[in-house]
Design a protein around this motif. Structure first.
Motif, mmCIF file in Angstrom:
data_model
loop_
_atom_site.group_PDB
_atom_site.id
_atom_site.type_symbol
_atom_site.label_atom_id
_atom_site.label_comp_id
_atom_site.label_asym_id
_atom_site.label_seq_id
_atom_site.Cartn_x
_atom_site.Cartn_y
_atom_site.Cartn_z
ATOM 1 N N GLU A 43 0.710 -1.319 -0.011
ATOM 2 C CA GLU A 43 0.013 0.070 -0.043
ATOM 3 C C GLU A 43 0.915 1.398 0.068
ATOM 4 O O GLU A 43 0.763 2.103 -0.687
ATOM 5 N N SER A 44 2.153 1.175 0.754
ATOM 6 C CA SER A 44 2.882 2.333 0.815
ATOM 7 C C SER A 44 3.541 2.608 -0.566
ATOM 8 O O SER A 44 3.519 3.638 -0.884
ATOM 9 N N LEU A 45 3.924 1.670 -1.179
ATOM 10 C CA LEU A 45 4.539 1.477 -2.531
ATOM 11 C C LEU A 45 3.594 2.139 -3.466
ATOM 12 O O LEU A 45 3.858 2.917 -4.306
ATOM 13 N N LEU A 46 2.362 1.812 -3.553
ATOM 14 C CA LEU A 46 1.162 2.208 -4.425
ATOM 15 C C LEU A 46 1.001 3.708 -4.201
ATOM 16 O O LEU A 46 0.890 4.451 -5.102
ATOM 17 N N ILE A 47 1.024 4.159 -3.076
ATOM 18 C CA ILE A 47 0.802 5.558 -2.896
ATOM 19 C C ILE A 47 2.003 6.440 -3.138
ATOM 20 O O ILE A 47 2.051 7.195 -3.940
ATOM 21 N N GLU A 48 3.314 5.794 -3.234
ATOM 22 C CA GLU A 48 4.531 6.361 -3.750
ATOM 23 C C GLU A 48 4.478 6.310 -5.190
ATOM 24 O O GLU A 48 4.679 7.358 -5.650
ATOM 25 N N GLU A 50 1.802 6.372 -6.925
ATOM 26 C CA GLU A 50 0.886 7.139 -7.637
ATOM 27 C C GLU A 50 1.307 8.840 -7.331
ATOM 28 O O GLU A 50 1.076 9.534 -8.416
ATOM 29 N N ALA A 51 2.023 9.165 -6.381
ATOM 30 C CA ALA A 51 2.777 10.586 -6.288
ATOM 31 C C ALA A 51 3.872 10.856 -7.488
ATOM 32 O O ALA A 51 3.845 11.867 -7.959
ATOM 33 N N LYS A 52 4.394 9.677 -7.777
ATOM 34 C CA LYS A 52 5.692 9.798 -8.617
ATOM 35 C C LYS A 52 4.808 9.854 -10.248
ATOM 36 O O LYS A 52 5.276 10.630 -10.937
ATOM 37 N N ARG A 53 3.806 9.281 -10.167
ATOM 38 C CA ARG A 53 2.958 9.226 -11.532
ATOM 39 C C ARG A 53 2.361 10.716 -11.703
ATOM 40 O O ARG A 53 2.390 11.414 -12.843
ATOM 41 N N THR A 54 1.882 11.438 -10.591
ATOM 42 C CA THR A 54 1.332 12.516 -10.546
ATOM 43 C C THR A 54 2.581 13.739 -11.090
ATOM 44 O O THR A 54 2.441 14.763 -11.662
ATOM 45 N N GLN A 55 3.522 13.105 -10.297
ATOM 46 C CA GLN A 55 4.825 14.379 -10.412
ATOM 47 C C GLN A 55 5.204 14.185 -12.030
ATOM 48 O O GLN A 55 5.786 15.294 -12.803
ATOM 49 N N CYS A 56 5.273 12.838 -12.511
ATOM 50 C CA CYS A 56 5.752 12.742 -14.077
ATOM 51 C C CYS A 56 4.682 13.514 -14.982
ATOM 52 O O CYS A 56 5.253 14.096 -16.027
#
Length: 89
Positions: A43-48, A50-56
């Motif tokens: 779950e922690s990795l999925l949140i990370e 998603e954050a990276k995807r948004t940043q990208c």
């Protein structure tokens, strides 16, 4: 073999079986705890991610904007070069 001896053997076997079941139960509890930790990590990795995807996506939008600006500046530079050449001619 007497009935008492048979009963004692059964009791001893039950004790062994009980100890084996306790050991298996402890192993299963440990595995369950590991699964819980793995789920939390997932779950922690999925949140990370998603954050990276948004940043990208934000960075990609910035790149598109900068390319458009660069193209506009190239056009302006070409116009200026043409004006300077016509003035020199």
């Amino acid at each position: 073999m007497t009935a008492l001896q048979k009963l004692q053997e059964k009791i001893e076997q039950w004790k062994k079986d009980h100890e084996a079941l306790k050991s298996q139960n402890a192993d299963l509890k440990s595995q369950l705890a590991d699964v819980g930790e793995a789920q939390k990590d997932k779950e922690s990795l999925l949140i990370e991610v998603e954050a990276k995807r948004t940043q990208c996506q934000t960075l990609e939008a910035t790149v598109v904007t900068l390319r458009q600006e660069l193209e506009e500046k190239d056009v302006e530079i070409e116009k200026i070069i043409l004006q300077v050449e016509s003035l020199l001619a």
